[in-house]
Scaffold this motif. Sequence first.
Motif, PDB file in Angstrom:
ATOM      1  N   ALA A  78       0.681  -1.175  -0.019  1.00  0.00           N
ATOM      2  CA  ALA A  78       0.017   0.097  -0.010  1.00  0.00           C
ATOM      3  C   ALA A  78       0.791   1.214   0.166  1.00  0.00           C
ATOM      4  O   ALA A  78       0.475   2.329  -0.657  1.00  0.00           O
ATOM      5  CB  ALA A  78      -1.023   0.093   1.160  1.00  0.00           C
ATOM      6  N   PHE A  79       1.971   1.250   0.838  1.00  0.00           N
ATOM      7  CA  PHE A  79       2.748   2.474   0.874  1.00  0.00           C
ATOM      8  C   PHE A  79       3.637   2.420  -0.251  1.00  0.00           C
ATOM      9  O   PHE A  79       3.754   3.430  -0.954  1.00  0.00           O
ATOM     10  CB  PHE A  79       3.806   2.324   1.908  1.00  0.00           C
ATOM     11  N   ARG A  80       4.037   1.564  -1.091  1.00  0.00           N
ATOM     12  CA  ARG A  80       4.723   1.560  -2.373  1.00  0.00           C
ATOM     13  C   ARG A  80       3.783   1.987  -3.312  1.00  0.00           C
ATOM     14  O   ARG A  80       4.322   3.050  -4.210  1.00  0.00           O
ATOM     15  CB  ARG A  80       5.135   0.156  -2.819  1.00  0.00           C
ATOM     16  N   SER A  81       2.503   1.588  -3.432  1.00  0.00           N
ATOM     17  CA  SER A  81       1.450   2.276  -4.331  1.00  0.00           C
ATOM     18  C   SER A  81       1.278   3.753  -4.198  1.00  0.00           C
ATOM     19  O   SER A  81       1.064   4.368  -5.147  1.00  0.00           O
ATOM     20  CB  SER A  81       0.224   1.512  -4.306  1.00  0.00           C
ATOM     21  N   MET A 112       5.396  10.081  -6.602  1.00  0.00           N
ATOM     22  CA  MET A 112       6.334  10.263  -7.693  1.00  0.00           C
ATOM     23  C   MET A 112       6.053  10.409  -9.109  1.00  0.00           C
ATOM     24  O   MET A 112       6.582  11.197  -9.647  1.00  0.00           O
ATOM     25  CB  MET A 112       7.340   9.014  -7.588  1.00  0.00           C
ATOM     26  N   ARG A 113       4.962   9.889  -9.624  1.00  0.00           N
ATOM     27  CA  ARG A 113       4.529  10.272 -10.796  1.00  0.00           C
ATOM     28  C   ARG A 113       4.004  11.710 -11.006  1.00  0.00           C
ATOM     29  O   ARG A 113       4.229  12.270 -11.887  1.00  0.00           O
ATOM     30  CB  ARG A 113       3.549   9.235 -11.257  1.00  0.00           C
ATOM     31  N   GLN A 114       3.437  12.077  -9.986  1.00  0.00           N
ATOM     32  CA  GLN A 114       2.913  13.424  -9.778  1.00  0.00           C
ATOM     33  C   GLN A 114       4.014  14.399  -9.865  1.00  0.00           C
ATOM     34  O   GLN A 114       3.711  15.669 -10.368  1.00  0.00           O
ATOM     35  CB  GLN A 114       2.096  13.780  -8.540  1.00  0.00           C
ATOM     36  N   LEU A 115       5.170  14.110  -9.202  1.00  0.00           N
ATOM     37  CA  LEU A 115       6.307  15.020  -9.333  1.00  0.00           C
ATOM     38  C   LEU A 115       7.077  14.793 -10.652  1.00  0.00           C
ATOM     39  O   LEU A 115       8.185  15.480 -10.793  1.00  0.00           O
ATOM     40  CB  LEU A 115       7.166  14.532  -8.487  1.00  0.00           C
ATOM     41  N   GLY A 116       6.661  14.206 -11.758  1.00  0.00           N
ATOM     42  CA  GLY A 116       7.464  13.972 -12.803  1.00  0.00           C
ATOM     43  C   GLY A 116       8.231  12.751 -12.990  1.00  0.00           C
ATOM     44  O   GLY A 116       8.968  12.771 -14.017  1.00  0.00           O
ATOM     45  N   SER A 138       9.536   5.267 -12.968  1.00  0.00           N
ATOM     46  CA  SER A 138      10.061   4.160 -12.479  1.00  0.00           C
ATOM     47  C   SER A 138      11.011   3.623 -13.616  1.00  0.00           C
ATOM     48  O   SER A 138      10.332   3.375 -14.972  1.00  0.00           O
ATOM     49  CB  SER A 138       9.009   3.272 -12.039  1.00  0.00           C
ATOM     50  N   ASN A 139      12.099   2.846 -13.257  1.00  0.00           N
ATOM     51  CA  ASN A 139      12.895   2.369 -14.109  1.00  0.00           C
ATOM     52  C   ASN A 139      12.583   0.838 -14.482  1.00  0.00           C
ATOM     53  O   ASN A 139      11.962   0.257 -13.521  1.00  0.00           O
ATOM     54  CB  ASN A 139      14.376   2.572 -13.501  1.00  0.00           C
ATOM     55  N   LYS A 140      12.616   0.479 -15.626  1.00  0.00           N
ATOM     56  CA  LYS A 140      11.995  -0.924 -16.035  1.00  0.00           C
ATOM     57  C   LYS A 140      12.882  -2.079 -15.483  1.00  0.00           C
ATOM     58  O   LYS A 140      12.181  -2.909 -15.143  1.00  0.00           O
ATOM     59  CB  LYS A 140      11.887  -0.896 -17.523  1.00  0.00           C
ATOM     60  N   ALA A 141      14.041  -1.533 -15.285  1.00  0.00           N
ATOM     61  CA  ALA A 141      14.956  -2.777 -14.823  1.00  0.00           C
ATOM     62  C   ALA A 141      14.908  -3.065 -13.313  1.00  0.00           C
ATOM     63  O   ALA A 141      15.112  -3.745 -12.821  1.00  0.00           O
ATOM     64  CB  ALA A 141      16.499  -2.285 -15.263  1.00  0.00           C
ATOM     65  N   ASP A 142      14.624  -1.625 -12.444  1.00  0.00           N
ATOM     66  CA  ASP A 142      14.673  -1.621 -11.323  1.00  0.00           C
ATOM     67  C   ASP A 142      13.632  -0.751 -10.804  1.00  0.00           C
ATOM     68  O   ASP A 142      13.752   0.396 -10.961  1.00  0.00           O
ATOM     69  CB  ASP A 142      15.937  -1.258 -10.251  1.00  0.00           C
ATOM     70  N   PRO A 143      12.229  -1.095 -10.467  1.00  0.00           N
ATOM     71  CA  PRO A 143      11.116  -0.419 -10.340  1.00  0.00           C
ATOM     72  C   PRO A 143      11.237   0.600  -8.980  1.00  0.00           C
ATOM     73  O   PRO A 143      10.489   1.561  -8.894  1.00  0.00           O
ATOM     74  CB  PRO A 143       9.939  -1.113  -9.964  1.00  0.00           C
ATOM     75  N   ASP A 144      12.202   0.277  -8.247  1.00  0.00           N
ATOM     76  CA  ASP A 144      12.546   1.188  -6.846  1.00  0.00           C
ATOM     77  C   ASP A 144      13.545   2.352  -7.382  1.00  0.00           C
ATOM     78  O   ASP A 144      14.023   3.055  -6.511  1.00  0.00           O
ATOM     79  CB  ASP A 144      12.864   0.183  -5.987  1.00  0.00           C
ATOM     80  N   LEU A 145      13.992   2.516  -8.595  1.00  0.00           N
ATOM     81  CA  LEU A 145      14.686   3.534  -8.982  1.00  0.00           C
ATOM     82  C   LEU A 145      13.796   4.557  -9.937  1.00  0.00           C
ATOM     83  O   LEU A 145      13.251   4.262 -10.889  1.00  0.00           O
ATOM     84  CB  LEU A 145      15.969   3.111  -9.953  1.00  0.00           C
ATOM     85  N   TRP A 146      13.705   5.719  -9.449  1.00  0.00           N
ATOM     86  CA  TRP A 146      12.993   6.834 -10.033  1.00  0.00           C
ATOM     87  C   TRP A 146      13.690   7.729 -10.871  1.00  0.00           C
ATOM     88  O   TRP A 146      14.611   8.213 -10.233  1.00  0.00           O
ATOM     89  CB  TRP A 146      11.856   7.416  -9.138  1.00  0.00           C
ATOM     90  N   MET A 147      13.277   8.203 -12.039  1.00  0.00           N
ATOM     91  CA  MET A 147      14.231   9.248 -12.732  1.00  0.00           C
ATOM     92  C   MET A 147      13.452  10.159 -13.372  1.00  0.00           C
ATOM     93  O   MET A 147      12.304  10.069 -13.830  1.00  0.00           O
ATOM     94  CB  MET A 147      14.795   8.195 -14.016  1.00  0.00           C
ATOM     95  N   LYS A 148      14.090  11.333 -13.451  1.00  0.00           N
ATOM     96  CA  LYS A 148      13.320  12.512 -14.146  1.00  0.00           C
ATOM     97  C   LYS A 148      14.355  13.470 -14.859  1.00  0.00           C
ATOM     98  O   LYS A 148      15.467  13.587 -14.334  1.00  0.00           O
ATOM     99  CB  LYS A 148      12.868  13.299 -13.025  1.00  0.00           C
ATOM    100  N   VAL A 149      14.163  13.739 -15.947  1.00  0.00           N
ATOM    101  CA  VAL A 149      14.889  14.666 -16.880  1.00  0.00           C
ATOM    102  C   VAL A 149      14.976  16.009 -16.192  1.00  0.00           C
ATOM    103  O   VAL A 149      13.704  16.661 -16.166  1.00  0.00           O
ATOM    104  CB  VAL A 149      14.753  14.507 -18.374  1.00  0.00           C
ATOM    105  N   TYR A 168      17.598  11.305  -9.694  1.00  0.00           N
ATOM    106  CA  TYR A 168      17.561   9.854  -9.534  1.00  0.00           C
ATOM    107  C   TYR A 168      16.912  10.104  -7.909  1.00  0.00           C
ATOM    108  O   TYR A 168      17.388  10.639  -7.107  1.00  0.00           O
ATOM    109  CB  TYR A 168      18.539   9.046  -9.471  1.00  0.00           C
ATOM    110  N   ILE A 169      15.908   9.337  -7.575  1.00  0.00           N
ATOM    111  CA  ILE A 169      15.475   8.802  -6.160  1.00  0.00           C
ATOM    112  C   ILE A 169      15.322   7.214  -6.216  1.00  0.00           C
ATOM    113  O   ILE A 169      14.681   6.687  -7.020  1.00  0.00           O
ATOM    114  CB  ILE A 169      14.083   9.455  -5.986  1.00  0.00           C
TER     115      ILE A 169
END
Length: 137
Positions: free
Chosen positions: A82-85, A91-95, A98-109, A124-125
Amino acid sequence: MTDVPPTITYASVVSRETVRIALTMAALNALKVMAADIMNAYITAPNKEKIWTLLGPEFGKDKGRKAIVVRALYGLKSAGAAFRSHLADCMRQLGYESNKADPDLWMKVCTRQTEHGPEKYYSYILVYVDDILCIHD
């Protein structure tokens, strides 16, 4: 991440290899590395299950009444998912994506100013349950 059934215990954990690569990227691109803990993380997420409890004597005159649990609580099998969701939505609202190889790596240009003009880089987060590593200019 796909939906996790409520019978499965889940915790969001970035891989060790991803952390090593991200720290290398930070060093190569002169990015800052910051760490943080999300306090009371699980209770920030809405509970997706229908759970209730009987209130104990510490609730005074409400002792014995039924209470509906509306937030994910530590100890619930579904709390980590529930927390991950919830975190993924934020994170998506912040732009971030999620990385396809590791979904716990978040990236933004992002863009930063340099002496040669604007330059694009990735912010990266990395998420390890409720601990985060931020790599940003």
